[in-house]
Design a protein around this motif. Sequence first.
Motif, PDB file in Angstrom:
ATOM      1  N   LEU A 131       0.809  -1.221   0.000  1.00  0.00           N
ATOM      2  CA  LEU A 131       0.000   0.000   0.000  1.00  0.00           C
ATOM      3  C   LEU A 131       0.844   1.275   0.000  1.00  0.00           C
ATOM      4  CD1 LEU A 131      -2.775  -0.918   2.619  1.00  0.00           C
ATOM      5  CD2 LEU A 131      -2.945  -0.968   0.121  1.00  0.00           C
ATOM      6  N   GLU A 132       2.165   1.119   0.020  1.00  0.00           N
ATOM      7  CA  GLU A 132       3.009   2.312   0.143  1.00  0.00           C
ATOM      8  C   GLU A 132       2.828   3.277  -1.019  1.00  0.00           C
ATOM      9  OE1 GLU A 132       7.503   3.691   1.422  1.00  0.00           O
ATOM     10  OE2 GLU A 132       7.198   1.620   0.785  1.00  0.00           O
ATOM     11  N   ASP A 133       2.720   2.784  -2.239  1.00  0.00           N
ATOM     12  CA  ASP A 133       2.530   3.691  -3.376  1.00  0.00           C
ATOM     13  C   ASP A 133       1.217   4.450  -3.260  1.00  0.00           C
ATOM     14  OD1 ASP A 133       1.300   1.066  -4.038  1.00  0.00           O
ATOM     15  OD2 ASP A 133       0.786   2.035  -5.939  1.00  0.00           O
ATOM     16  N   PHE A 134       0.165   3.766  -2.810  1.00  0.00           N
ATOM     17  CA  PHE A 134      -1.157   4.364  -2.606  1.00  0.00           C
ATOM     18  C   PHE A 134      -1.066   5.471  -1.556  1.00  0.00           C
ATOM     19  CE2 PHE A 134      -5.560   3.307  -0.612  1.00  0.00           C
ATOM     20  CZ  PHE A 134      -6.248   4.194  -1.438  1.00  0.00           C
ATOM     21  N   ALA A 135      -0.412   5.173  -0.447  1.00  0.00           N
ATOM     22  CA  ALA A 135      -0.263   6.154   0.628  1.00  0.00           C
ATOM     23  C   ALA A 135       0.596   7.339   0.188  1.00  0.00           C
ATOM     24  CB  ALA A 135       0.329   5.486   1.867  1.00  0.00           C
ATOM     25  N   LEU A 136       1.685   7.063  -0.492  1.00  0.00           N
ATOM     26  CA  LEU A 136       2.552   8.149  -0.985  1.00  0.00           C
ATOM     27  C   LEU A 136       1.809   9.037  -1.988  1.00  0.00           C
ATOM     28  CD1 LEU A 136       5.848   6.132  -1.452  1.00  0.00           C
ATOM     29  CD2 LEU A 136       5.613   8.195  -0.030  1.00  0.00           C
ATOM     30  N   LEU A 162       7.565   3.483  -7.175  1.00  0.00           N
ATOM     31  CA  LEU A 162       6.964   2.232  -6.696  1.00  0.00           C
ATOM     32  C   LEU A 162       5.931   1.699  -7.688  1.00  0.00           C
ATOM     33  CD1 LEU A 162       6.518   2.990  -2.881  1.00  0.00           C
ATOM     34  CD2 LEU A 162       8.121   1.381  -3.941  1.00  0.00           C
ATOM     35  N   ARG A 163       5.169   2.597  -8.271  1.00  0.00           N
ATOM     36  CA  ARG A 163       4.155   2.174  -9.235  1.00  0.00           C
ATOM     37  C   ARG A 163       4.795   1.659 -10.526  1.00  0.00           C
ATOM     38  NH1 ARG A 163      -1.008   6.218  -8.250  1.00  0.00           N
ATOM     39  NH2 ARG A 163      -1.598   5.161  -6.310  1.00  0.00           N
ATOM     40  N   GLN A 164       5.898   2.247 -10.925  1.00  0.00           N
ATOM     41  CA  GLN A 164       6.615   1.726 -12.096  1.00  0.00           C
ATOM     42  C   GLN A 164       7.129   0.325 -11.819  1.00  0.00           C
ATOM     43  OE1 GLN A 164       9.301   5.072 -12.446  1.00  0.00           O
ATOM     44  NE2 GLN A 164       8.205   5.872 -14.241  1.00  0.00           N
ATOM     45  N   HIS A 165       7.592   0.114 -10.601  1.00  0.00           N
ATOM     46  CA  HIS A 165       8.063  -1.215 -10.203  1.00  0.00           C
ATOM     47  C   HIS A 165       6.913  -2.221 -10.238  1.00  0.00           C
ATOM     48  CE1 HIS A 165      10.606  -4.212  -8.323  1.00  0.00           C
ATOM     49  NE2 HIS A 165       9.652  -4.413  -7.413  1.00  0.00           N
ATOM     50  N   LYS A 166       5.730  -1.800  -9.813  1.00  0.00           N
ATOM     51  CA  LYS A 166       4.549  -2.667  -9.855  1.00  0.00           C
ATOM     52  C   LYS A 166       4.099  -2.934 -11.294  1.00  0.00           C
ATOM     53  CE  LYS A 166       2.033  -1.834  -5.543  1.00  0.00           C
ATOM     54  NZ  LYS A 166       0.774  -1.288  -4.977  1.00  0.00           N
ATOM     55  N   GLY A 167       4.329  -1.946 -12.163  1.00  0.00           N
ATOM     56  CA  GLY A 167       3.954  -2.098 -13.563  1.00  0.00           C
ATOM     57  C   GLY A 167       2.488  -1.851 -13.868  1.00  0.00           C
ATOM     58  N   ASP A 168       1.749  -1.201 -12.974  1.00  0.00           N
ATOM     59  CA  ASP A 168       0.334  -0.910 -13.205  1.00  0.00           C
ATOM     60  C   ASP A 168       0.212   0.406 -13.969  1.00  0.00           C
ATOM     61  OD1 ASP A 168      -2.358   0.037 -12.947  1.00  0.00           O
ATOM     62  OD2 ASP A 168      -2.647  -1.369 -11.296  1.00  0.00           O
ATOM     63  N   ARG A 173       0.173   6.323 -14.688  1.00  0.00           N
ATOM     64  CA  ARG A 173      -0.364   7.530 -15.350  1.00  0.00           C
ATOM     65  C   ARG A 173      -0.986   8.491 -14.339  1.00  0.00           C
ATOM     66  NH1 ARG A 173      -4.255   5.744 -19.656  1.00  0.00           N
ATOM     67  NH2 ARG A 173      -4.600   7.978 -19.796  1.00  0.00           N
ATOM     68  N   SER A 174      -1.633   7.948 -13.322  1.00  0.00           N
ATOM     69  CA  SER A 174      -2.222   8.790 -12.287  1.00  0.00           C
ATOM     70  C   SER A 174      -1.137   9.579 -11.547  1.00  0.00           C
ATOM     71  CB  SER A 174      -3.023   7.928 -11.313  1.00  0.00           C
ATOM     72  OG  SER A 174      -3.575   8.702 -10.287  1.00  0.00           O
ATOM     73  N   SER A 175      -0.049   8.913 -11.194  1.00  0.00           N
ATOM     74  CA  SER A 175       1.054   9.612 -10.521  1.00  0.00           C
ATOM     75  C   SER A 175       1.723  10.609 -11.457  1.00  0.00           C
ATOM     76  CB  SER A 175       2.076   8.609  -9.972  1.00  0.00           C
ATOM     77  OG  SER A 175       1.543   7.937  -8.859  1.00  0.00           O
TER      78      SER A 175
END
Length: 190
Positions: A131-136, A162-168, A173-175
């Motif tokens: 959840l760290e990317d969501f919280a950040l 973190l989101r790039q690492h997840k690949g979503d 795009r949201s970030s």
Amino acid sequence: MPPLVFTIAGPGTEYGIDPVSLRAVALDPTTMRVIAMDLARCGEEGEDAGDAASKKSMAAFMLATAGAAASAECLLRDALRTQANGPARPLVVSRLRLVQVLQELDRPAEAVSEATAALAAVRSTPALADLEDFALHHTGKALLQAGDKAHALQVLGEALRLRQHKGDELLIRSSEMAISAAMQGRQVDP
């Protein structure tokens, strides 16, 4: 580039991210409200208090996207009271939803405080690392609304990595959209 569209709980619960305000906005606010109210009622009738609170939390976010942020805050506060002594994950998710509602209500200082507390909880609980990317991301958006552009950019950059690492791709795009708004000097509108 196609617009960002997310789904909360199936058909009728789609929402997009407004590129100017960075707010989550229901594509069909009327349907979203109806589904949210049904979900909130299910949360009141649920046998398990934790499940009921999670349903209320989700319904609250749906209401916020449909333009009913004050009602959303009431539902979320109720859910948070129930979740306070339960598992950390649903509590943190509800707190991050509250951050978004507080932004909708133009209360950026409260949003930053909630986001910072949620991020601290995520970072201190290894089981919540996903959840760290969501919280950040939501901490960064709250900081941007509060006018702290430099800190917002730093936090949003962490979320993006973190989101790039997840690949979503949608989350990436949201970030990127939030970072672009910050770099253009826009302060997130409620």
